[in-house]
Enzyme design. Structure first.
Site, PDB file in Angstrom:
ATOM      1  N   GLY A  24       3.338  -1.138   4.156  1.00 54.19           N
ATOM      2  CA  GLY A  24       3.293   0.199   3.218  1.00 54.19           C
ATOM      3  C   GLY A  24       4.823   0.947   3.764  1.00 54.19           C
ATOM      4  N   GLY A  25       4.741   1.876   4.443  1.00 55.67           N
ATOM      5  CA  GLY A  25       6.627   2.003   4.271  1.00 55.67           C
ATOM      6  C   GLY A  25       7.654   1.171   3.985  1.00 55.67           C
ATOM      7  N   GLU A  44      -4.822  -5.134  10.555  1.00 61.06           N
ATOM      8  CA  GLU A  44      -4.044  -3.271  10.944  1.00 61.06           C
ATOM      9  C   GLU A  44      -3.962  -3.233  12.183  1.00 61.06           C
ATOM     10  OE1 GLU A  44      -2.064  -2.656   6.656  1.00 61.06           O
ATOM     11  OE2 GLU A  44      -3.010  -1.580   7.561  1.00 61.06           O
ATOM     12  N   GLU A  49      -6.830   4.697   8.139  1.00 64.69           N
ATOM     13  CA  GLU A  49      -6.723   6.048   8.313  1.00 64.69           C
ATOM     14  C   GLU A  49      -7.694   6.964   7.196  1.00 64.69           C
ATOM     15  OE1 GLU A  49      -3.101   5.635   5.163  1.00 64.69           O
ATOM     16  OE2 GLU A  49      -1.990   5.519   7.427  1.00 64.69           O
ATOM     17  N   GLY A  75       2.947   2.699  10.581  1.00 61.67           N
ATOM     18  CA  GLY A  75       4.424   3.773  10.221  1.00 61.67           C
ATOM     19  C   GLY A  75       4.584   4.070  11.963  1.00 61.67           C
ATOM     20  N   ASN A 122       0.738  -0.924  -0.459  1.00 63.99           N
ATOM     21  CA  ASN A 122      -0.121  -0.109   0.033  1.00 63.99           C
ATOM     22  C   ASN A 122       0.580   0.899  -0.165  1.00 63.99           C
ATOM     23  OD1 ASN A 122      -1.580   2.393   0.661  1.00 63.99           O
ATOM     24  ND2 ASN A 122      -2.690   1.316   2.662  1.00 63.99           N
ATOM     25  N   TRP A 123       0.748   1.904  -0.951  1.00 68.52           N
ATOM     26  CA  TRP A 123       1.944   2.648  -1.420  1.00 68.52           C
ATOM     27  C   TRP A 123       1.316   4.056  -1.032  1.00 68.52           C
ATOM     28  CZ3 TRP A 123       4.228   2.573  -7.061  1.00 68.52           C
ATOM     29  CH2 TRP A 123       4.622   0.987  -6.998  1.00 68.52           C
ATOM     30  N   LYS A 124       0.000   4.125  -0.259  1.00 61.11           N
ATOM     31  CA  LYS A 124      -0.784   5.276   0.591  1.00 61.11           C
ATOM     32  C   LYS A 124      -0.136   6.545  -0.456  1.00 61.11           C
ATOM     33  CE  LYS A 124      -0.016   3.533   4.815  1.00 61.11           C
ATOM     34  NZ  LYS A 124      -0.070   3.477   6.300  1.00 61.11           N
ATOM     35  N   HIS A 127      -9.342   1.057   5.155  1.00 67.82           N
ATOM     36  CA  HIS A 127      -7.875   1.101   5.555  1.00 67.82           C
ATOM     37  C   HIS A 127      -8.205   2.297   6.927  1.00 67.82           C
ATOM     38  CE1 HIS A 127      -4.493   2.934   6.887  1.00 67.82           C
ATOM     39  NE2 HIS A 127      -3.468   1.283   6.334  1.00 67.82           N
ATOM     40  N   SER A 147       4.023  -1.739   9.565  1.00 67.48           N
ATOM     41  CA  SER A 147       5.601  -2.016  10.396  1.00 67.48           C
ATOM     42  C   SER A 147       5.759  -3.425   9.988  1.00 67.48           C
ATOM     43  CB  SER A 147       5.578  -1.207  12.207  1.00 67.48           C
ATOM     44  OG  SER A 147       5.480   0.039  11.905  1.00 67.48           O
TER      45      SER A 147
HETATM   46  P1  13P Z   1       3.192   0.466   8.085  1.00 70.02           P
HETATM   47  O1  13P Z   1       4.209  -0.738   6.708  1.00 70.02           O
HETATM   48  O2  13P Z   1       4.521   1.753   7.055  1.00 70.02           O
HETATM   49  O3  13P Z   1       3.470   0.513   8.921  1.00 70.02           O
HETATM   50  O4  13P Z   1       2.050   0.566   6.815  1.00 70.02           O
HETATM   51  C1  13P Z   1       1.107  -0.307   7.120  1.00 70.02           C
HETATM   52  C2  13P Z   1      -0.257   0.094   6.627  1.00 70.02           C
HETATM   53  O5  13P Z   1      -1.281   1.033   6.457  1.00 70.02           O
HETATM   54  C3  13P Z   1      -0.472  -0.431   4.825  1.00 70.02           C
HETATM   55  O6  13P Z   1      -1.419  -0.818   4.714  1.00 70.02           O
END
Ligand code: 13P
Length: 251
Positions: free
Chosen positions: A234-235, A168, A98, A174, A9-11, A96, A213
């Site tokens: 994510g990251g 999640e 967020e 993050g 997920n590149w956000k 998600h 993470s």
């Molecule tokens: P991180 O891997 O950056 O913690 O993000 C996880 C995430 O929200 C994937 O959707």
């Protein structure tokens, strides 16, 4: 035996230049990964660019969100499921944390979007998870059950045959604070057992990703848990070496 599935997920990250580099690196390294399912979920505006730059059919494309309206129309700023499909998306991340926290998406809206995605054969990656407060106050399972129940009552348990679930924990996203493999496994088992109470065959098949993470150095241990079937990254998905290492850990 469930086939592992890792999605990035590149956000809201990237530029044409950085995505070109990332996708080129993925193109050249993905052959190192075994037989797992892989997807990347770029920002919507880059979906077509990624689809034209990806030179492998080992990596599918997903969107990070989708309109709740099933048909095209006067919905400024939105993308319909048909548009996502038209541009090559097989997956869509829905619910998600967020989107729930920042944009106020409710359980009912997430459930309606899952139904819309399924009706167009786009696989929803349904995110569920608790905040730190909810975990510490002992309502974690209740929160996750409520998030799942909204979707189950909208689409029915049998439809989970075509749903991917991503657990999640909000406090792990993050933050660099990963759930321990035992903490994650406990929730994954809770989710699978809950679904099994309604349809054992579907529960046995459903892919439950862990997200929060995930890095190359914790992926092997997380993915070796019996109910963890891959990850939503994510990251670390913004770096090809890290993402490929995580994919290998799931393989
Ligand atoms: P991180 O891997 O950056 O913690 O993000 C996880 C995430 O929200 C994937 O959707």
């Amino acid at each position: 035996m469930r086939k592992a599935f890792v999605a990035g997920n590149w956000k809201m990250h990237g530029s044409k230049a950085s995505i070109m580099t990332l996708v080129s690196d993925l193109n050249s390294k993905v052959s190192e990964v075994g037989a797992i399912d892989i997807a990347v979920c770029p920002p919507a505006i880059y979906i077509d660019f990624v689809s034209r730059t990806l030179a492998t059919d080992k990596i599918s494309i997903g969107a990070q969100n989708m309109a709740i309206e099933p048909e095209q129309g006067a919905f400024t700023g939105e993308q319909s499921v048909a548009m996502l499909k038209d541009m090559g998306c097989n997956y869509v991340v829905l619910g998600h944390s967020e989107r729930r926290a920042i944009y106020g998406e409710t359980d009912a809206e997430v459930a309606a979007k899952v139904a819309v995605a399924l009706s167009s054969n786009v696989t929803p990656i349904l995110c569920v998870g608790e905040t730190l407060d909810e975990r510490e106050s002992g309502v974690m399972e209740q929160v996750i059950a409520t998030q799942l129940d909204a979707v189950i009552s909208e689409v029915g348990i049998d439809a989970f045959d075509k749903v991917v679930i991503a657990y999640e924990p909000v406090w792990a996203i993050g933050t660099g604070k990963t759930a321990s493999p035992a903490q994650a496994q406990e929730v994954h088992a809770f989710i699978r057992t809950k679904l099994a109470g309604l349809n054992a065959a579907v529960a046995e098949k459903v892919i439950i990703q862990y997200g929060g993470s995930v890095k190359p150095d914790n992926a092997v241990e997380l993915f070796s848990q019996p109910d963890i079937d891959g990850g939503l990254i994510g990251g670390a998905s913004l770096n090809a070496d890290d993402f490929i290492a995580i994919c290998k850990a799931a393989g």
